[in-house]
Write a protein that holds these residues in place. Structure first.
Motif, PDB file in Angstrom:
ATOM      1  N   SER A   1      19.349 -40.485  39.010  1.00 40.64           N
ATOM      2  CA  SER A   1      20.085 -41.431  39.849  1.00 40.64           C
ATOM      3  C   SER A   1      21.551 -41.431  39.461  1.00 40.64           C
ATOM      4  CB  SER A   1      19.499 -42.832  39.660  1.00 40.64           C
ATOM      5  OG  SER A   1      20.261 -43.771  40.366  1.00 40.64           O
ATOM      6  N   SER A   2      22.419 -41.661  40.427  1.00 46.52           N
ATOM      7  CA  SER A   2      23.840 -41.760  40.114  1.00 46.52           C
ATOM      8  C   SER A   2      24.242 -43.215  39.880  1.00 46.52           C
ATOM      9  CB  SER A   2      24.673 -41.165  41.245  1.00 46.52           C
ATOM     10  OG  SER A   2      24.441 -41.884  42.434  1.00 46.52           O
ATOM     11  N   HIS A   3      23.283 -44.130  40.036  1.00 43.70           N
ATOM     12  CA  HIS A   3      23.544 -45.542  39.819  1.00 43.70           C
ATOM     13  C   HIS A   3      22.318 -46.177  39.170  1.00 43.70           C
ATOM     14  CE1 HIS A   3      23.733 -49.860  40.898  1.00 43.70           C
ATOM     15  NE2 HIS A   3      24.996 -49.686  40.579  1.00 43.70           N
ATOM     16  N   VAL A   4      22.547 -46.870  38.077  1.00 43.00           N
ATOM     17  CA  VAL A   4      21.459 -47.539  37.360  1.00 43.00           C
ATOM     18  C   VAL A   4      21.793 -49.012  37.260  1.00 43.00           C
ATOM     19  CG1 VAL A   4      20.203 -47.674  35.179  1.00 43.00           C
ATOM     20  CG2 VAL A   4      20.993 -45.463  36.012  1.00 43.00           C
ATOM     21  N   ARG A   5      20.861 -49.867  37.647  1.00 42.82           N
ATOM     22  CA  ARG A   5      21.044 -51.317  37.517  1.00 42.82           C
ATOM     23  C   ARG A   5      20.064 -51.805  36.449  1.00 42.82           C
ATOM     24  NH1 ARG A   5      20.809 -54.579  42.799  1.00 42.82           N
ATOM     25  NH2 ARG A   5      22.955 -53.878  42.851  1.00 42.82           N
ATOM     26  N   ILE A   6      20.616 -52.483  35.446  1.00 41.56           N
ATOM     27  CA  ILE A   6      19.819 -52.969  34.325  1.00 41.56           C
ATOM     28  C   ILE A   6      19.659 -54.481  34.438  1.00 41.56           C
ATOM     29  CG2 ILE A   6      19.632 -53.125  31.804  1.00 41.56           C
ATOM     30  CD1 ILE A   6      19.713 -50.226  32.801  1.00 41.56           C
ATOM     31  N   SER A   7      18.424 -54.941  34.508  1.00 42.09           N
ATOM     32  CA  SER A   7      18.125 -56.375  34.445  1.00 42.09           C
ATOM     33  C   SER A   7      17.953 -56.740  32.979  1.00 42.09           C
ATOM     34  CB  SER A   7      16.856 -56.696  35.229  1.00 42.09           C
ATOM     35  OG  SER A   7      17.029 -56.399  36.583  1.00 42.09           O
ATOM     36  N   THR A   8      18.765 -57.645  32.491  1.00 44.50           N
ATOM     37  CA  THR A   8      18.724 -57.976  31.065  1.00 44.50           C
ATOM     38  C   THR A   8      17.696 -59.055  30.730  1.00 44.50           C
ATOM     39  OG1 THR A   8      20.404 -59.691  31.244  1.00 44.50           O
ATOM     40  CG2 THR A   8      21.169 -57.436  30.822  1.00 44.50           C
ATOM     41  N   TYR A   9      17.287 -59.812  31.723  1.00 43.19           N
ATOM     42  CA  TYR A   9      16.370 -60.933  31.489  1.00 43.19           C
ATOM     43  C   TYR A   9      16.916 -61.862  30.413  1.00 43.19           C
ATOM     44  CZ  TYR A   9      13.412 -57.941  34.267  1.00 43.19           C
ATOM     45  OH  TYR A   9      12.933 -57.137  35.277  1.00 43.19           O
ATOM     46  N   ASN A  10      18.258 -61.992  30.418  1.00 42.63           N
ATOM     47  CA  ASN A  10      18.972 -62.851  29.466  1.00 42.63           C
ATOM     48  C   ASN A  10      18.761 -62.423  28.014  1.00 42.63           C
ATOM     49  OD1 ASN A  10      20.830 -64.907  29.062  1.00 42.63           O
ATOM     50  ND2 ASN A  10      19.247 -66.402  28.618  1.00 42.63           N
ATOM     51  N   ASP A  11      18.526 -61.132  27.801  1.00 40.28           N
ATOM     52  CA  ASP A  11      18.298 -60.596  26.455  1.00 40.28           C
ATOM     53  C   ASP A  11      19.485 -59.718  26.069  1.00 40.28           C
ATOM     54  OD1 ASP A  11      17.471 -59.143  24.175  1.00 40.28           O
ATOM     55  OD2 ASP A  11      15.381 -59.234  24.797  1.00 40.28           O
ATOM     56  N   HIS A  12      20.259 -60.186  25.096  1.00 40.85           N
ATOM     57  CA  HIS A  12      21.450 -59.466  24.665  1.00 40.85           C
ATOM     58  C   HIS A  12      21.130 -58.073  24.132  1.00 40.85           C
ATOM     59  CE1 HIS A  12      19.871 -61.456  21.081  1.00 40.85           C
ATOM     60  NE2 HIS A  12      20.462 -60.511  20.392  1.00 40.85           N
ATOM     61  N   ARG A  13      19.948 -57.876  23.574  1.00 41.66           N
ATOM     62  CA  ARG A  13      19.578 -56.571  23.026  1.00 41.66           C
ATOM     63  C   ARG A  13      19.443 -55.531  24.126  1.00 41.66           C
ATOM     64  NH1 ARG A  13      14.606 -59.207  20.067  1.00 41.66           N
ATOM     65  NH2 ARG A  13      14.570 -59.997  22.192  1.00 41.66           N
ATOM     66  N   ILE A  14      18.895 -55.948  25.262  1.00 45.72           N
ATOM     67  CA  ILE A  14      18.773 -55.026  26.396  1.00 45.72           C
ATOM     68  C   ILE A  14      20.161 -54.653  26.907  1.00 45.72           C
ATOM     69  CG2 ILE A  14      18.003 -54.825  28.796  1.00 45.72           C
ATOM     70  CD1 ILE A  14      15.559 -56.509  28.015  1.00 45.72           C
ATOM     71  N   ALA A  15      21.010 -55.646  27.093  1.00 45.27           N
ATOM     72  CA  ALA A  15      22.358 -55.391  27.608  1.00 45.27           C
ATOM     73  C   ALA A  15      23.135 -54.455  26.694  1.00 45.27           C
ATOM     74  CB  ALA A  15      23.109 -56.710  27.778  1.00 45.27           C
TER      75      ALA A  15
END
Length: 81
Positions: A29-43
């Motif tokens: 993909s040329s675009h990735v959207r990350i849902s963090t679920y309010n988790d700083h480690r994921i972000a």
């Protein structure tokens, strides 16, 4: 699939073995959207995806969640990149 090497305080992941499977995989993909679920480690950890292939856009939903541990994370990250 990937080769992983690690030491006491480091980890190295080599995805090159996965390239052998590239003919059977869909194009990246040329675009990735990350849902963090309010988790700083994921972000923070998945923000490193932006260092990947040129032209890949990475969108971190709720990047402000890093404020609980490293409020200046993205400022410092962009300074380094």
């Amino acid at each position: 699939g990937a080769e992983v090497r690690c030491g006491a305080d480091w980890i190295e992941i080599d995805p090159n073995p996965l390239q052998k499977l590239s003919s059977s995989l869909p194009p990246p993909s040329s675009h990735v959207r990350i849902s963090t679920y309010n988790d700083h480690r994921i972000a923070m950890s998945l923000s490193l995806l932006s260092l990947g292939p040129k032209g890949m856009a990475v969108e971190i939903e709720d990047p402000g969640c890093v404020s609980k541990t490293f409020p200046e994370y993205f400022k410092e990250f962009f300074r380094l990149t």
